[in-house]
Each structure stands twice: as C-alpha cells, then as structure tokens.
Scaffold this motif. Structure first.
Motif, PDB file in Angstrom:
ATOM      1  N   GLY A 104       0.806  -1.212   0.000  1.00 36.28           N
ATOM      2  CA  GLY A 104       0.000   0.000   0.000  1.00 36.28           C
ATOM      3  C   GLY A 104       0.837   1.257   0.000  1.00 36.28           C
ATOM      4  O   GLY A 104       2.062   1.236  -0.023  1.00 36.28           O
ATOM      5  N   GLU A 105       0.154   2.404  -0.021  1.00 37.66           N
ATOM      6  CA  GLU A 105       0.859   3.682  -0.051  1.00 37.66           C
ATOM      7  C   GLU A 105       1.275   4.143   1.338  1.00 37.66           C
ATOM      8  O   GLU A 105       2.360   4.677   1.516  1.00 37.66           O
ATOM      9  CB  GLU A 105      -0.023   4.749  -0.703  1.00 37.66           C
ATOM     10  N   ARG A 106       0.415   3.966   2.316  1.00 40.74           N
ATOM     11  CA  ARG A 106       0.729   4.438   3.661  1.00 40.74           C
ATOM     12  C   ARG A 106       1.509   3.378   4.438  1.00 40.74           C
ATOM     13  O   ARG A 106       1.302   2.183   4.256  1.00 40.74           O
ATOM     14  CB  ARG A 106      -0.538   4.801   4.431  1.00 40.74           C
ATOM     15  N   PHE A 107       2.396   3.827   5.307  1.00 41.35           N
ATOM     16  CA  PHE A 107       3.137   2.903   6.154  1.00 41.35           C
ATOM     17  C   PHE A 107       3.513   3.621   7.436  1.00 41.35           C
ATOM     18  O   PHE A 107       3.459   4.852   7.534  1.00 41.35           O
ATOM     19  CB  PHE A 107       4.374   2.358   5.441  1.00 41.35           C
ATOM     20  N   SER A 108       3.898   2.848   8.427  1.00 43.23           N
ATOM     21  CA  SER A 108       4.206   3.408   9.751  1.00 43.23           C
ATOM     22  C   SER A 108       5.706   3.406  10.006  1.00 43.23           C
ATOM     23  O   SER A 108       6.432   2.520   9.561  1.00 43.23           O
ATOM     24  CB  SER A 108       3.489   2.611  10.844  1.00 43.23           C
ATOM     25  N   VAL A 109       6.156   4.420  10.725  1.00 45.24           N
ATOM     26  CA  VAL A 109       7.564   4.596  11.050  1.00 45.24           C
ATOM     27  C   VAL A 109       7.707   4.788  12.551  1.00 45.24           C
ATOM     28  O   VAL A 109       6.857   5.416  13.192  1.00 45.24           O
ATOM     29  CB  VAL A 109       8.152   5.831  10.329  1.00 45.24           C
ATOM     30  N   ALA A 110       8.774   4.243  13.123  1.00 43.55           N
ATOM     31  CA  ALA A 110       9.112   4.469  14.534  1.00 43.55           C
ATOM     32  C   ALA A 110      10.588   4.824  14.604  1.00 43.55           C
ATOM     33  O   ALA A 110      11.363   4.479  13.707  1.00 43.55           O
ATOM     34  CB  ALA A 110       8.805   3.239  15.379  1.00 43.55           C
ATOM     35  N   VAL A 111      10.968   5.520  15.669  1.00 37.15           N
ATOM     36  CA  VAL A 111      12.351   5.987  15.813  1.00 37.15           C
ATOM     37  C   VAL A 111      12.836   5.726  17.233  1.00 37.15           C
ATOM     38  O   VAL A 111      12.116   6.025  18.203  1.00 37.15           O
ATOM     39  CB  VAL A 111      12.481   7.498  15.524  1.00 37.15           C
ATOM     40  N   VAL A 112      14.044   5.171  17.370  1.00 41.82           N
ATOM     41  CA  VAL A 112      14.677   5.047  18.686  1.00 41.82           C
ATOM     42  C   VAL A 112      15.999   5.795  18.636  1.00 41.82           C
ATOM     43  O   VAL A 112      16.849   5.525  17.791  1.00 41.82           O
ATOM     44  CB  VAL A 112      14.872   3.572  19.105  1.00 41.82           C
ATOM     45  N   ASP A 113      16.138   6.794  19.517  1.00 46.74           N
ATOM     46  CA  ASP A 113      17.338   7.628  19.582  1.00 46.74           C
ATOM     47  C   ASP A 113      17.458   8.135  21.010  1.00 46.74           C
ATOM     48  O   ASP A 113      16.452   8.501  21.629  1.00 46.74           O
ATOM     49  CB  ASP A 113      17.225   8.807  18.608  1.00 46.74           C
ATOM     50  N   ASN A 114      18.678   8.144  21.552  1.00 43.78           N
ATOM     51  CA  ASN A 114      18.816   8.519  22.962  1.00 43.78           C
ATOM     52  C   ASN A 114      18.778  10.026  23.195  1.00 43.78           C
ATOM     53  O   ASN A 114      18.821  10.472  24.338  1.00 43.78           O
ATOM     54  CB  ASN A 114      20.095   7.928  23.577  1.00 43.78           C
ATOM     55  N   ASP A 115      18.681  10.829  22.126  1.00 42.81           N
ATOM     56  CA  ASP A 115      18.634  12.283  22.282  1.00 42.81           C
ATOM     57  C   ASP A 115      17.214  12.789  22.003  1.00 42.81           C
ATOM     58  O   ASP A 115      16.693  12.603  20.901  1.00 42.81           O
ATOM     59  CB  ASP A 115      19.623  12.944  21.323  1.00 42.81           C
ATOM     60  N   GLN A 116      16.609  13.422  22.983  1.00 44.39           N
ATOM     61  CA  GLN A 116      15.233  13.873  22.864  1.00 44.39           C
ATOM     62  C   GLN A 116      15.063  14.908  21.754  1.00 44.39           C
ATOM     63  O   GLN A 116      14.085  14.875  20.996  1.00 44.39           O
ATOM     64  CB  GLN A 116      14.758  14.477  24.185  1.00 44.39           C
ATOM     65  N   LEU A 117      16.017  15.824  21.617  1.00 43.96           N
ATOM     66  CA  LEU A 117      15.930  16.838  20.566  1.00 43.96           C
ATOM     67  C   LEU A 117      15.995  16.205  19.182  1.00 43.96           C
ATOM     68  O   LEU A 117      15.256  16.585  18.270  1.00 43.96           O
ATOM     69  CB  LEU A 117      17.054  17.862  20.736  1.00 43.96           C
ATOM     70  N   THR A 118      16.875  15.222  19.032  1.00 40.94           N
ATOM     71  CA  THR A 118      16.977  14.527  17.753  1.00 40.94           C
ATOM     72  C   THR A 118      15.678  13.815  17.415  1.00 40.94           C
ATOM     73  O   THR A 118      15.231  13.826  16.261  1.00 40.94           O
ATOM     74  CB  THR A 118      18.135  13.512  17.780  1.00 40.94           C
ATOM     75  N   LEU A 119      15.058  13.202  18.408  1.00 40.93           N
ATOM     76  CA  LEU A 119      13.777  12.533  18.181  1.00 40.93           C
ATOM     77  C   LEU A 119      12.735  13.513  17.655  1.00 40.93           C
ATOM     78  O   LEU A 119      11.994  13.213  16.715  1.00 40.93           O
ATOM     79  CB  LEU A 119      13.276  11.887  19.476  1.00 40.93           C
ATOM     80  N   LEU A 170       7.540  12.758   4.352  1.00 42.09           N
ATOM     81  CA  LEU A 170       6.757  11.553   4.062  1.00 42.09           C
ATOM     82  C   LEU A 170       5.309  11.705   4.527  1.00 42.09           C
ATOM     83  O   LEU A 170       4.887  11.092   5.515  1.00 42.09           O
ATOM     84  CB  LEU A 170       7.386  10.337   4.744  1.00 42.09           C
ATOM     85  N   PRO A 171       4.520  12.497   3.815  1.00 40.26           N
ATOM     86  CA  PRO A 171       3.111  12.649   4.215  1.00 40.26           C
ATOM     87  C   PRO A 171       2.329  11.343   4.112  1.00 40.26           C
ATOM     88  O   PRO A 171       1.261  11.218   4.705  1.00 40.26           O
ATOM     89  CB  PRO A 171       2.586  13.710   3.240  1.00 40.26           C
ATOM     90  N   GLN A 172       2.878  10.362   3.353  1.00 45.16           N
ATOM     91  CA  GLN A 172       2.196   9.072   3.236  1.00 45.16           C
ATOM     92  C   GLN A 172       2.514   8.138   4.402  1.00 45.16           C
ATOM     93  O   GLN A 172       2.046   7.010   4.440  1.00 45.16           O
ATOM     94  CB  GLN A 172       2.556   8.395   1.913  1.00 45.16           C
ATOM     95  N   SER A 173       3.334   8.595   5.341  1.00 40.21           N
ATOM     96  CA  SER A 173       3.689   7.751   6.482  1.00 40.21           C
ATOM     97  C   SER A 173       3.115   8.315   7.773  1.00 40.21           C
ATOM     98  O   SER A 173       2.682   9.466   7.831  1.00 40.21           O
ATOM     99  CB  SER A 173       5.213   7.652   6.626  1.00 40.21           C
ATOM    100  N   THR A 174       3.138   7.480   8.810  1.00 36.96           N
ATOM    101  CA  THR A 174       2.707   7.897  10.139  1.00 36.96           C
ATOM    102  C   THR A 174       3.793   7.516  11.138  1.00 36.96           C
ATOM    103  O   THR A 174       4.197   6.350  11.191  1.00 36.96           O
ATOM    104  CB  THR A 174       1.397   7.191  10.548  1.00 36.96           C
ATOM    105  N   VAL A 175       4.283   8.490  11.892  1.00 37.08           N
ATOM    106  CA  VAL A 175       5.241   8.192  12.967  1.00 37.08           C
ATOM    107  C   VAL A 175       4.423   7.703  14.159  1.00 37.08           C
ATOM    108  O   VAL A 175       3.755   8.482  14.829  1.00 37.08           O
ATOM    109  CB  VAL A 175       6.075   9.427  13.348  1.00 37.08           C
ATOM    110  N   VAL A 176       4.453   6.401  14.395  1.00 41.03           N
ATOM    111  CA  VAL A 176       3.570   5.807  15.395  1.00 41.03           C
ATOM    112  C   VAL A 176       4.119   5.918  16.810  1.00 41.03           C
ATOM    113  O   VAL A 176       3.352   5.944  17.773  1.00 41.03           O
ATOM    114  CB  VAL A 176       3.254   4.336  15.057  1.00 41.03           C
TER     115      VAL A 176
END
Length: 239
Positions: free
Chosen positions: A4-19, A30-36
C-alpha cells in the motif's frame, strides 16, 4: 512487505531533541507515512517491535544508543521478526557501524543528517524494494531473519517466525519440494528475493491476487501458516 501507499515509522534515539527533529522532518518529507512512536531506550524499541499492536513497518535505529546499543536492537528485532524494516542511523562514522549492523539484520546504515535520503530508503523498504545507498545488506529481511533466528535457537513471533526445528523437519522431506508446482516454486523464489506480490505479478504476467493464491498453496505444502513462514521454510529447503 508492504504493497500500500501508507506505512508506519518508529524511531529510537537517545537524544530527545533529535527525536523531535526527526519526527518533524519525517512528517514533512513523508506525508504518506505515520510516525507511530518514538523512544530513547533500545529495550523499549525491541518490546514495541515484538508486540503486534505497536509494530511499525520501518524502524530507524540510532547506532550509539546507551544501554542496549543499536546493533543489538537490530539483532533482537530481526531474530524475532522479518516484519520490520530496519534502518541504522548515526551521526558518527558509517564505516564504524555498517558491517556489524548489517550482520545484525539492518537493511541499510545511513547518515542521520541526510533525512531526505533516509526517507527515500524508508519508502523503498516499506514497499518491498532495497534502498539505493552505500551501506546496504545483500540479504532480504526474511533471509536475515531465518539466519539470525536459527543462530539464536529461538522462534519468537508466531505471526512472522518459523521455528528452526519445524523448518528442519520440512527440509528433511524431499516429497515436500517435489509437491510444489513449477509456478509455485517460481513464485516462492521471487518472494525469497523480497519482491512484493505486485512486482512478482508484473514479472510473471499474472495478477497480484494470483500471486497470493500461489503463495497460499505453497504455504500449505510447506506446512507454513503465512507468507513469511513459507519463505523461511523455502529458504531452508534450498540449503
């Protein structure tokens, strides 16, 4: 992995500002994605990836995490499931992390500052293609999963894992291989290369629904419950 077009993304990083910055930039690019979800601890990322309700399509993993490092996060996630695309990211030398991260199941390792390139890689992986970047794995997620799961000696996730002992039982029976039709073998070979149903259909001149039917038939003959298990069993049969 994902047609499909939409997909979900997650991020793990120890720096809060970077997150926060990565989240904002990903949403813009990526407007077609969702940071879950985002998190700062490797253990939290692993637990969320192993839970079906919180499992993302793509996980960005900071290589220099404190506690459980990024390489170990990749290894644990990939040993448990092929259902999460793993992109290692770092602000430091790519050469320092690339070999270990790719061996641990990451599909590529990229410069954290090159967010647009990371987003392009996420789109490619979420749609079953390998990204065009320097440090990229020679193995698909399924192939890495089979190798790491066998090495770990554990089958973790019922939705995406075939137990090493079950796969060995399948491999021991030559009758199983012989029971697959030529078209079923062809489809399984392309599935093992990480190609989507749409891609396989275009290559073979058939519809994506027909591809899924062939996969379902092959899965039954291989003693698998789903596509990922079928590919894992097929790969075991080739060794």
């Amino acid at each position: 992995m994902y047609d499909g077009e939409r997909f979900s993304v997650a991020v793990v990083d120890n720096d809060q500002l970077t997150l926060r910055m990565l989240t904002l930039l990903i949403r813009r690019e990526l407007p077609q994605s969702t940071v879950v979800w985002t998190c700062r601890r490797g253990q939290d990322a692993v637990e969320r990836c192993l839970a079906s309700v919180s499992r993302p399509d793509v996980l960005l993993v900071d290589m220099s995490l404190e506690g459980m490092g990024g390489v170990e996060v990749c290894r644990r996630v990939r040993a448990a499931t092929a259902g999460v695309a793993l992109i290692g990211v770092t602000s430091f030398s790519l050469e320092h992390y690339a070999a270990d991260a790719l061996a641990a199941g990451a599909q590529c390792v990229m410069d954290k500052a090159r967010v647009k390139d990371i987003c392009d890689a996420a789109v490619a992986l979420a749609n079953g293609r390998m990204p065009r970047t320097r440090y990229v794995s020679d193995l698909t997620a399924v192939q890495s999963h089979v190798l790491l799961a066998a090495k770990a000696g554990s089958g973790a996730d019922d939705e995406t894992v075939t137990r090493p002992d079950a796969a060995a039982d399948v491999a021991a029976s030559g009758a199983v291989t012989a029971s697959l039709t030529e078209r079923e073998r062809e489809v399984m070979r392309l599935c093992a290369e990480g190609r989507s149903s749409q891609e396989i259909g275009m290559m073979l001149g058939i519809g994506a629904s027909s591809v899924k039917t062939y996969v379902m038939r092959a899965a039954r003959k291989l003693g698998a419950r789903n596509r990922t298990q079928a590919v894992a069993a097929w790969l075991m049969l080739q060794n």
